[in-house]
Design a protein around this motif. Structure first.
Motif, mmCIF file in Angstrom:
data_model
loop_
_atom_site.group_PDB
_atom_site.id
_atom_site.type_symbol
_atom_site.label_atom_id
_atom_site.label_comp_id
_atom_site.label_asym_id
_atom_site.label_seq_id
_atom_site.Cartn_x
_atom_site.Cartn_y
_atom_site.Cartn_z
ATOM 1 N N LEU A 29 0.773 -1.135 0.068
ATOM 2 C CA LEU A 29 -0.095 -0.133 0.017
ATOM 3 C C LEU A 29 0.685 1.286 0.025
ATOM 4 C CD1 LEU A 29 -2.745 1.185 -0.112
ATOM 5 C CD2 LEU A 29 -2.848 0.891 2.473
ATOM 6 N N GLN A 30 1.896 1.355 0.845
ATOM 7 C CA GLN A 30 2.825 2.472 0.756
ATOM 8 C C GLN A 30 3.489 2.886 -0.490
ATOM 9 O OE1 GLN A 30 3.444 4.443 3.500
ATOM 10 N NE2 GLN A 30 4.565 5.782 2.552
ATOM 11 N N PHE A 31 3.871 1.540 -1.167
ATOM 12 C CA PHE A 31 4.444 1.704 -2.459
ATOM 13 C C PHE A 31 3.425 2.445 -3.637
ATOM 14 C CE2 PHE A 31 5.466 -0.350 -6.668
ATOM 15 C CZ PHE A 31 6.580 0.493 -7.006
ATOM 16 N N MET A 32 2.303 1.575 -3.351
ATOM 17 C CA MET A 32 1.162 2.081 -4.385
ATOM 18 C C MET A 32 0.824 3.653 -4.267
ATOM 19 S SD MET A 32 -0.939 -1.446 -4.227
ATOM 20 C CE MET A 32 -2.559 -0.863 -5.412
ATOM 21 N N THR A 33 0.900 4.027 -2.962
ATOM 22 C CA THR A 33 0.499 5.534 -2.801
ATOM 23 C C THR A 33 1.719 6.240 -3.319
ATOM 24 O OG1 THR A 33 -0.725 4.790 -0.485
ATOM 25 C CG2 THR A 33 0.132 7.064 -0.975
ATOM 26 N N HIS A 34 2.767 5.927 -3.112
ATOM 27 C CA HIS A 34 4.120 6.501 -3.718
ATOM 28 C C HIS A 34 4.067 6.578 -4.980
ATOM 29 C CE1 HIS A 34 8.155 7.854 -4.454
ATOM 30 N NE2 HIS A 34 8.197 6.925 -5.263
ATOM 31 N N CYS A 35 3.356 5.581 -5.750
ATOM 32 C CA CYS A 35 3.226 5.510 -7.187
ATOM 33 C C CYS A 35 2.192 6.580 -7.742
ATOM 34 C CB CYS A 35 2.981 4.062 -7.656
ATOM 35 S SG CYS A 35 4.481 2.898 -7.791
ATOM 36 N N ARG A 36 1.415 6.485 -7.080
ATOM 37 C CA ARG A 36 0.020 7.445 -7.260
ATOM 38 C C ARG A 36 0.465 8.683 -7.197
ATOM 39 N NH1 ARG A 36 -5.652 7.961 -3.868
ATOM 40 N NH2 ARG A 36 -6.748 9.351 -5.461
ATOM 41 N N THR A 37 1.371 9.178 -6.212
ATOM 42 C CA THR A 37 1.628 10.468 -5.900
ATOM 43 C C THR A 37 2.758 10.905 -7.211
ATOM 44 O OG1 THR A 37 1.746 10.128 -3.577
ATOM 45 C CG2 THR A 37 3.303 11.913 -4.406
ATOM 46 N N PHE A 38 3.290 9.889 -7.880
ATOM 47 C CA PHE A 38 4.242 10.328 -8.889
ATOM 48 C C PHE A 38 3.709 10.057 -10.223
ATOM 49 C CE2 PHE A 38 6.932 10.499 -5.089
ATOM 50 C CZ PHE A 38 7.601 11.912 -5.606
ATOM 51 N N THR A 86 -5.211 4.098 -10.989
ATOM 52 C CA THR A 86 -6.419 4.876 -10.595
ATOM 53 C C THR A 86 -7.535 3.808 -10.264
ATOM 54 O OG1 THR A 86 -6.924 4.563 -13.160
ATOM 55 C CG2 THR A 86 -5.784 6.699 -12.466
ATOM 56 N N GLU A 87 -7.628 2.642 -10.801
ATOM 57 C CA GLU A 87 -8.660 1.783 -10.456
ATOM 58 C C GLU A 87 -8.529 1.118 -8.879
ATOM 59 O OE1 GLU A 87 -8.702 -1.428 -13.290
ATOM 60 O OE2 GLU A 87 -8.974 0.080 -15.017
ATOM 61 N N ALA A 88 -7.212 1.003 -8.442
ATOM 62 C CA ALA A 88 -6.883 0.502 -7.011
ATOM 63 C C ALA A 88 -7.397 1.544 -6.334
ATOM 64 C CB ALA A 88 -5.589 0.236 -7.096
ATOM 65 N N PHE A 89 -7.310 2.900 -6.599
ATOM 66 C CA PHE A 89 -7.647 3.742 -5.653
ATOM 67 C C PHE A 89 -9.055 4.508 -5.713
ATOM 68 C CE2 PHE A 89 -3.062 3.557 -4.850
ATOM 69 C CZ PHE A 89 -3.046 3.840 -3.429
ATOM 70 N N SER A 90 -9.762 3.888 -6.640
ATOM 71 C CA SER A 90 -11.216 4.435 -6.840
ATOM 72 C C SER A 90 -12.364 3.795 -5.805
ATOM 73 C CB SER A 90 -11.636 4.301 -8.457
ATOM 74 O OG SER A 90 -11.483 2.946 -8.550
#
Length: 173
Positions: free
Chosen positions: A108-117, A169-173
């Motif tokens: 989740l931390q990695f995915m959040t980082h990816c989303r930010t960038f 985008t789908e993972a955080f929707s």
């Protein structure tokens, strides 16, 4: 586990990661390869660290000594990020700390980082017989998109690699 935190991977973590890789995976990353990854500008790595009072009783005495003296590292994720795509190279949790949500926290931390960038897609490969990992990835929005027959070796046995991807985008929707 209370007090656990996630931080960026540093060179001092490579000894423990190499030991964990060797104990967990047939295609382990060794110290020289980990050091080379750290120098690569597209590399991104995170580790979880446990508080000193959470040191487990290891069956492997050598690993216990390294754990107590060098690091309290309990898990890690290694990945590359190139433009809008990321690939998870390895994610693992020390067997004495499994089942505590560490892999999910790292992912989740990695995915959040990816989303930010503005990373659009994350890909990975997982052994078809690694049911806990498959469940974790599916829970976080990963879906299968390919198969590599007989890709992993476990002794004399071959195991397929399932290729998975997640659209951020789908993972955080």
């Amino acid at each position: 586990m209370t007090g656990r935190y996630i931080r960026r991977l540093i060179k001092a973590d490579c000894d423990v990661i190499a030991d964990l890789e060797a104990s967990l995976f047939a295609t382990a990353l060794d110290q020289p390869r980990l050091h080379a990854l750290l120098k690569n500008p597209v590399f991104y790595g995170l580790v979880t660290v446990a508080p000193k009072d959470d040191t487990p009783n290891f069956a492997n005495v050598a690993l216990a000594d390294k754990y107590r003296t060098r690091s309290h590292l309990t898990g890690y994720i290694l990945a590359t990020i190139i433009a809008d795509e990321a690939e998870i190279i390895s994610i693992a949790v020390d067997p004495d700390h499994q089942g505590r949500g560490i892999a999910g926290d790292l992912l989740l931390q990695f995915m959040t980082h990816c989303r930010t960038f503005d990373v659009a897609v994350i890909t990975l490969e997982v052994a078809a017989d690694n049911l806990p990992a498959l469940g974790l990835y599916r829970q976080h929005g990963f879906a299968e998109f390919g198969l590599r027959k007989g890709y992993y070796r476990h002794g004399n046995q071959k195991t397929d690699a399932i290729m998975m991807k997640c659209r951020i985008t789908e993972a955080f929707s």
